[in-house]
Design a protein around this motif. Structure first.
Motif, PDB file in Angstrom:
ATOM      1  N   THR A   1     -72.186 -59.315 -42.152  1.00  0.00           N
ATOM      2  CA  THR A   1     -73.754 -60.060 -41.984  1.00  0.00           C
ATOM      3  C   THR A   1     -74.412 -61.027 -42.610  1.00  0.00           C
ATOM      4  O   THR A   1     -74.893 -62.019 -42.265  1.00  0.00           O
ATOM      5  N   ALA A   2     -73.785 -61.348 -43.883  1.00  0.00           N
ATOM      6  CA  ALA A   2     -74.473 -62.862 -44.492  1.00  0.00           C
ATOM      7  C   ALA A   2     -73.760 -64.045 -44.505  1.00  0.00           C
ATOM      8  O   ALA A   2     -74.065 -64.263 -44.344  1.00  0.00           O
ATOM      9  N   ASP A   3     -72.025 -63.845 -44.555  1.00  0.00           N
ATOM     10  CA  ASP A   3     -71.897 -65.242 -44.093  1.00  0.00           C
ATOM     11  C   ASP A   3     -71.354 -65.721 -43.224  1.00  0.00           C
ATOM     12  O   ASP A   3     -71.104 -66.693 -42.796  1.00  0.00           O
ATOM     13  N   ASP A   4     -71.705 -64.144 -42.062  1.00  0.00           N
ATOM     14  CA  ASP A   4     -70.843 -65.693 -40.486  1.00  0.00           C
ATOM     15  C   ASP A   4     -69.716 -66.014 -40.600  1.00  0.00           C
ATOM     16  O   ASP A   4     -69.635 -66.947 -40.525  1.00  0.00           O
ATOM     17  N   PRO A   5     -68.531 -64.800 -41.032  1.00  0.00           N
ATOM     18  CA  PRO A   5     -67.351 -65.381 -40.991  1.00  0.00           C
ATOM     19  C   PRO A   5     -66.396 -66.458 -39.722  1.00  0.00           C
ATOM     20  O   PRO A   5     -66.062 -67.264 -39.619  1.00  0.00           O
ATOM     21  N   CYS A   6     -67.403 -66.175 -38.221  1.00  0.00           N
ATOM     22  CA  CYS A   6     -66.766 -66.359 -37.235  1.00  0.00           C
ATOM     23  C   CYS A   6     -67.304 -67.856 -37.316  1.00  0.00           C
ATOM     24  O   CYS A   6     -66.760 -68.940 -36.868  1.00  0.00           O
ATOM     25  N   ALA A   7     -68.623 -68.098 -37.816  1.00  0.00           N
ATOM     26  CA  ALA A   7     -69.046 -69.227 -37.825  1.00  0.00           C
ATOM     27  C   ALA A   7     -68.791 -70.208 -38.483  1.00  0.00           C
ATOM     28  O   ALA A   7     -67.706 -71.545 -38.411  1.00  0.00           O
ATOM     29  N   LYS A   8     -68.175 -69.904 -40.502  1.00  0.00           N
ATOM     30  CA  LYS A   8     -67.460 -70.479 -40.680  1.00  0.00           C
ATOM     31  C   LYS A   8     -65.792 -70.773 -40.372  1.00  0.00           C
ATOM     32  O   LYS A   8     -65.393 -72.263 -40.893  1.00  0.00           O
ATOM     33  N   VAL A   9     -64.918 -70.183 -39.636  1.00  0.00           N
ATOM     34  CA  VAL A   9     -63.744 -70.648 -39.496  1.00  0.00           C
ATOM     35  C   VAL A   9     -63.584 -71.407 -38.466  1.00  0.00           C
ATOM     36  O   VAL A   9     -62.990 -72.365 -37.714  1.00  0.00           O
ATOM     37  N   LEU A  10     -64.805 -71.372 -37.813  1.00  0.00           N
ATOM     38  CA  LEU A  10     -64.726 -72.660 -35.946  1.00  0.00           C
ATOM     39  C   LEU A  10     -64.787 -73.674 -37.008  1.00  0.00           C
ATOM     40  O   LEU A  10     -64.283 -74.720 -36.338  1.00  0.00           O
TER      41      LEU A  10
END
Length: 340
Positions: free
Chosen positions: A318-327
């Motif tokens: 919830t803190a990192d938003d991994p899908c935004a980073k991998v995008l």
């Protein structure tokens, strides 16, 4: 009186003569033995085959691997199926059709003289779980790692890189028929020879991922914004690369298969330049991946695909938003890779 003396002398002569003849015979025997130099005698030699899993014969080569024939750039374009040639596998029996699966893998089934079957698979650029210190033999001057999984399965690998540990691997399954490591060594020895003798190449195609180094897919500036400082970049195979630091990583992998479909798990994402992918967060973990079709190969299940992932095992999703980073990483890769 004279007759008695003569008979006594004759008896003594016979005793002396018999002893002398016996002595001469003994001397002749000793002379005959002394005449053969046992240190120079030739004896029939016997060869004890190496035990399964021992790695074969010969010491493990030391020092760096500098053979130009097995560098990563050379191996990426090698067609694996021709390496399972009749010369490589013919001594084991009659091979069936060679079947490719993936960029660097090919398999065949061989029927031996007794009617038993061996399944033989070659993997060019196999990532090894372990280190170069696991080498327990040599093959054509390269370190060899031989591991017998069970009575019927053996993996024999020619090490082509020590850091990371990559190699050309032969897997043999000789179920219920025979010892699997020895045929693996036989095939691998010929494969290494063929790699040095102009191996067949995967046919070049416009925009193909075949010759691409995956570590060049995402530039350093993008990685710096996604992974903490002191980033370690490391190939994970001929088709994979990872950037990691302090539990956070970005990974890029090329593979073949079926393209992702909108009906699959995940959400469609726009990667730019008319390229779309499928984004999927892996459960409740702090990891997300994006997969997309890079090139249509024309054969079912052999399309070229790209997979990019981002993960942080030390943080909360919830803190990192991994899908935004991998995008961010996937868009960078899609813009860098060659266009078909």
């Amino acid at each position: 009186m004279h007759d008695v003396s003569n008979r006594a002398r004759a008896a003594r002569f016979r005793r002396v003569t018999g002893a002398a003849l016996a002595g001469l015979a003994l001397l002749g025997t000793l002379a005959g033995c002394a005449g053969e130099d046992l240190t120079k005698a030739n004896f029939q030699r016997t060869t004890v085959p190496p035990d399964p899993g021992s790695g074969g014969s010969g010491p493990v080569p030391s020092g760096p691997i500098t053979d130009e024939a097995v560098t990563a750039d050379r191996l990426r374009t090698v067609d694996p199926c021709p390496l399972l040639s009749d010369e490589a596998v013919g001594s084991l029996g009659t091979p069936d059709e060679r079947k490719p699966s993936g960029f660097g893998r090919c398999s065949t089934t061989i029927r031996d003289a007794g009617g038993k079957t061996l399944d033989v698979t070659i993997e060019v650029g196999q990532y090894l779980l372990g280190t170069a210190d696991d080498a327990n033999g040599s093959v054509e001057g390269l370190p060899q790692i031989e591991k017998k999984q069970d009575e019927s399965t053996c993996y024999v690998t020619a090490l082509t890189s020590k850091d990371p540990a990559l190699g050309v691997q032969i897997a043999v399954d000789y179920s219920g028929a025979g010892e699997p490591c020895r045929p693996g060594r036989t095939v691998l020895q010929q494969v290494v020879k063929d790699l040095r003798d102009g191996p067949a190449q995967i046919p070049a195609a416009q925009g193909s991922l075949v010759p691409v180094d995956p570590c060049t897919a995402v530039d350093d500036e993008v990685i710096a914004g996604l992974v903490p400082p002191e980033v370690e970049q490391q190939p994970t195979s001929l088709r994979g690369c990872q950037w990691r630091s302090r539990g956070t990583s970005v990974a890029v992998d090329f593979r073949t298969g079926y393209p992702p479909r909108p009906g699959d798990d995940g959400q469609p994402v726009d990667l730019g330049n008319g390229i779309s992918g499928l984004s999927e967060q892996l459960g409740d973990s702090n990891e997300c991946k994006i997969t997309w079709l890079h090139r249509t190969a024309g054969e079912e299940g052999e399309d070229e695909l790209v997979n990019v992932s981002w993960s942080n095992y030390n943080g909360e999703a919830t803190a990192d938003d991994p899908c935004a980073k991998v995008l961010t990483a996937a868009q960078a890769a899609a813009g860098t890779l060659p266009r078909p």
